[in-house]
Write an enzyme that holds these catalytic residues in place. Structure first.
Site, PDB file in Angstrom:
ATOM      1  CG  ASP A 162     -10.087  -0.243   4.945  1.00 18.70           C
ATOM      2  OD1 ASP A 162      -9.950  -0.554   3.752  1.00 18.70           O
ATOM      3  OD2 ASP A 162      -9.382  -0.688   5.865  1.00 18.70           O
ATOM      4  CE  LYS A 174      -3.868  -2.255   2.239  1.00 23.30           C
ATOM      5  NZ  LYS A 174      -4.419  -2.757   3.499  1.00 23.30           N
ATOM      6  CD  GLN A 216      -3.611  -4.385   6.650  1.00 26.34           C
ATOM      7  OE1 GLN A 216      -3.452  -3.439   5.878  1.00 26.34           O
ATOM      8  NE2 GLN A 216      -4.280  -5.471   6.314  1.00 26.34           N
TER       9      GLN A 216
END
Ligand code: NDP
Length: 296
Positions: free
Chosen positions: A121, A54, A98
């Site tokens: 997200d 990422k 994460q």
């Protein structure tokens, strides 16, 4: 029939190029550089790989990447304090924590502490509610990537029968909401669904997000249907480690009209959509017009 392969790798490269172009325009016209902060708690090897990837792709499209690597024993208080700092940092437009988090940390609490406008997200309860009510939201990256590929392949999805196998909060449920938003007739199947084969056979679009290697065989697929395989499963075959999806690729490809491979299908689209979401968050934060085609 031999299915057309939907090339997620190429699609993701195109999307990243589009994002990079918009980032360059933002920089030139307004002096703004989108910034994505990724928070990793602990040393989970798969998570470390994702975070590295990422960060690399964020920089490649011209955005700022801020990585926060915290010890596995980090307290909830310290993690929440970091999220609060990032929420208030004007150079950070997207925040991603994460998952999974170490067991002593409450995932719901942590995710819901992120400013919904920076929740790239799309897991914050406000974004879940906005998506569910058809309002402008941050859309979870994996289902967004699937939707983009489906729209690109079909044009309009209106009136199509879609079956989503899996009802997780990160893939199955938001995928179903997005398909409903595009006027599909949507069925969500799960581990208690009766006659799953029959249910899947009705579908013009099958999205498999189960986490079971090659569970969907070709004889479950309606001839000509589009098959989107979200699954990423590592298996041992002929003494080698191999990545396979949730559908049995060879038999499904004989029947389907189009299919995503694993690897090279949905996977690459997820990070590309994360970058698209960060750009979207940045333009919204600065009251600038949103680039077209980057969200649902
Ligand atoms: P979860 O484990 O959270 O959810 C799996 C879902 O599958 C559940 O709803 C479960 O039903 C259902 N299920 C399990 N067994 C069966 C069965 N035999 N028949 C029908 N349904 C079943 O997984 P995720 O949604 O997080 O992930 C799904 C897959 O997608 C995984 O392989 C994961 O690695 C992959 N993934 C890939 C991403 C990418 O970027 N390509 C991103 C995220 C995930 P129930 O609710 O009843 O238990």
């Amino acid at each position: 029939m031999v299915a057309q392969v939907i090339d997620g790798k190429a699609f993701a490269a195109k999307l990243r190029a589009q994002v990079a172009e918009q980032v360059a325009t933002l920089k030139e016209a307004h002096g703004i550089i989108p910034g994505l902060a990724v928070v990793l708690v602990g040393e989970d090897p798969a998570s470390q790989v994702y975070v590295r990837s990422k960060g690399k792709q964020t920089v490649e499209v011209g955005m700022n990447s801020y990585e926060h690597k915290l010890d596995a024993s980090t307290s909830e208080e310290d993690l929440l304090a970091l999220i609060d700092r990032l929420n208030n940092d004007p150079e950070v437009h997207g925040i991603l924590v994460q998952l999974p988090l170490p067991k002593h940390l409450n995932e719901d609490l942590v995710i819901n502490a992120i400013d919904p406008a920076k929740d790239v997200d799309g897991f914050h309860i406000s974004n879940v509610g906005l998506l569910g009510t058809g309002q402008k939201s941050m859309v979870p990256c994996t289902p967004l990537g699937c939707l983009m590929m489906l729209r690109d392949h079909h044009g309009s999805l209106s009136g199509m029968d879609a079956v989503v196998i899996g009802r997780s909060n990160i893939v199955g449920k938001p995928m179903a909401q997005l398909l409903l938003g595009d006027s599909c007739t949507v069925t969500i199947a799960h581990s208690r669904t009766k006659n799953l084969a029959e249910v899947v056979r009705r579908a013009d679009i099958v999205v498999a997000a189960v986490g079971r290697p090659e569970m969907v065989p070709g004889d479950w697929i309606k001839p000509g249907a589009t098959v989107i395989d979200v699954g990423i499963n590592r298996i041992e075959r002929d003494g080698k480690t191999k990545l396979v999806g949730d559908v049995h690729y060879d038999s499904c490809a004989e029947v389907a009209g189009a299919i995503t491979p694993v690897p090279g299908g949905v996977g690459p689209m997820t990070i590309a959509c994360l970058l698209a979401n960060t750009l979207t968050a940045c333009t919204r934060a600065n009251n600038l017009p949103e680039p077209k085609g980057l969200t649902a």
